[in-house]
Design a protein around this motif. Sequence first.
Motif, PDB file in Angstrom:
ATOM      1  N   PRO A   1      -1.725  -2.908  -1.245  1.00  0.00           N
ATOM      2  CA  PRO A   1      -1.393  -1.530  -1.625  1.00  0.00           C
ATOM      3  C   PRO A   1      -0.163  -1.027  -0.874  1.00  0.00           C
ATOM      4  CG  PRO A   1      -3.246  -1.531  -0.115  1.00  0.00           C
ATOM      5  CD  PRO A   1      -2.978  -2.968  -0.455  1.00  0.00           C
ATOM      6  N   ASN A   2       0.500  -0.022  -1.449  1.00  0.00           N
ATOM      7  CA  ASN A   2       1.736   0.463  -0.862  1.00  0.00           C
ATOM      8  C   ASN A   2       1.912   1.956  -1.117  1.00  0.00           C
ATOM      9  OD1 ASN A   2       4.734   0.889  -0.427  1.00  0.00           O
ATOM     10  ND2 ASN A   2       4.602  -1.318  -0.054  1.00  0.00           N
ATOM     11  N   ARG A   3       2.369   2.631  -0.102  1.00  0.00           N
ATOM     12  CA  ARG A   3       2.666   4.065  -0.203  1.00  0.00           C
ATOM     13  C   ARG A   3       4.156   4.241   0.060  1.00  0.00           C
ATOM     14  NH1 ARG A   3       3.081   8.644   3.036  1.00  0.00           N
ATOM     15  NH2 ARG A   3       2.179  10.545   2.153  1.00  0.00           N
ATOM     16  N   LEU A   4       4.929   4.528  -0.999  1.00  0.00           N
ATOM     17  CA  LEU A   4       6.377   4.584  -0.868  1.00  0.00           C
ATOM     18  C   LEU A   4       6.872   5.855  -0.192  1.00  0.00           C
ATOM     19  CD1 LEU A   4       7.450   3.051  -4.288  1.00  0.00           C
ATOM     20  CD2 LEU A   4       7.835   2.075  -2.022  1.00  0.00           C
ATOM     21  N   GLY A   5       6.212   6.986  -0.446  1.00  0.00           N
ATOM     22  CA  GLY A   5       6.613   8.226   0.207  1.00  0.00           C
ATOM     23  C   GLY A   5       8.026   8.661  -0.119  1.00  0.00           C
TER      24      GLY A   5
ATOM     25  N   ALA B   1      13.327  -5.721   3.117  1.00  0.00           N
ATOM     26  CA  ALA B   1      13.017  -6.068   4.507  1.00  0.00           C
ATOM     27  C   ALA B   1      11.663  -5.515   4.925  1.00  0.00           C
ATOM     28  CB  ALA B   1      14.112  -5.543   5.437  1.00  0.00           C
ATOM     29  N   PHE B   2      11.390  -4.274   4.553  1.00  0.00           N
ATOM     30  CA  PHE B   2      10.209  -3.573   5.068  1.00  0.00           C
ATOM     31  C   PHE B   2       9.330  -3.067   3.925  1.00  0.00           C
ATOM     32  CE2 PHE B   2      13.694  -2.719   8.223  1.00  0.00           C
ATOM     33  CZ  PHE B   2      13.237  -3.595   9.192  1.00  0.00           C
ATOM     34  N   TYR B   3       8.808  -3.990   3.140  1.00  0.00           N
ATOM     35  CA  TYR B   3       7.980  -3.613   1.998  1.00  0.00           C
ATOM     36  C   TYR B   3       6.493  -3.819   2.249  1.00  0.00           C
ATOM     37  CZ  TYR B   3       7.813  -8.677   1.146  1.00  0.00           C
ATOM     38  OH  TYR B   3       7.630 -10.044   1.278  1.00  0.00           O
ATOM     39  N   GLY B   4       6.124  -4.535   3.309  1.00  0.00           N
ATOM     40  CA  GLY B   4       4.727  -4.865   3.558  1.00  0.00           C
ATOM     41  C   GLY B   4       4.008  -3.832   4.402  1.00  0.00           C
TER      42      GLY B   4
END
Length: 369
Positions: A61-65, A83-86
């Motif tokens: 899951p991911n919260r882009l904000g 680079a920083f997607y995890g």
Amino acid sequence: MIRNYMKSNTMLFLLLLMFGCKEGADRQKTTTKEAIRPELNLSEANRLASLPFGCMQTEYPNRLGQTLQDSSHLRNPKSLHPAFYGCFDWHSSVHGHWSLVSLLKQFPNINEAAAIRTKLTENLSKENIESEVSYFRMQGNATYERTYGWAWLLKLAEELHTWDDPMAKELSVNLQPLVDIIVQGYIDFLPKLNYPIRVGEHSNTAFGMSLAWDYAKTMNHLELQEIIKKSVKRFYIKDIECPLEWEPSGFDFLSPCLQEADVVRKVLTAKEFKHWIKNFLPQLTKPSFVMEPGKVSDRTDGKLVHIDGLNFSRAWCLYGIAKTLPEYSYLNKIADEHLNYSLSSIVDDNYEGTHWLGTFALYALNHSE
């Protein structure tokens, strides 16, 4: 009768003495248990490294904000942030990378060391960082992750810069264009901020400046140092009697009072800080001061588990105060208690906490030495 009376009293005395010795031993045992200082050893390092290693290339899951300016912003996390997607969100990914760099520096033989190096090299490639820079330059994104994510990015940059390792040197060069954007962001933003943000979550101004100060000192970035020093004094130097008894709020992972003290101690001299903290947190000046760790009721709730983070951040602030002012060494015991309360609970199947709490635990353990 007298003989029997004396015999009875003697037996009673011996029983009381035995009970008293046992009670004293139990009390000593409890005291010893409470005084145990958590240690960052290889076993603990492996445990902590497993958390960011397990999620640094996990996209969902991911919260882009993010704030959408147009449909071009509607892309998957890895496309937006290669680079920083995890690790659920951008800032957690950034400080997850910091955690792995810090642990590799301290424990070169950590489990999965080669695989960790591979992932760091893949994520922090020149091309990926250029894409991250492009994101910050897109319309509406200049303030993205201000200042919590900014702070962790500078901490990552500092960690790479201070690591005498060929990979670290390469990654440091790759990261620099993004670092330059963040540094300039601080320089532009802090003078415009008329009032500090004193909450216990991401936007806390003291925390954002604390990690940035460390970077500025390490890199000898005089302009950033001066901006932060002026801001700290402008925001906090006249503060008195911080209501520590009001803490924590239900979603806090930072202590507004202690986090402020932490950044002030870095900017002032020890003598100046000693005078300031007596007025700001007078209760801390008493060796009898007590503060219980925050209690977590449900670690599957992403907000309620913040309290574990609070315990870690309280710990690093208390360790810092005691280091700056050795006469406050009794605060170390309170810090130990906070760290011990939450340390055993951060490795489980609950992604709500595991994607970020390892970093907070590591940062506290690094300050406990």
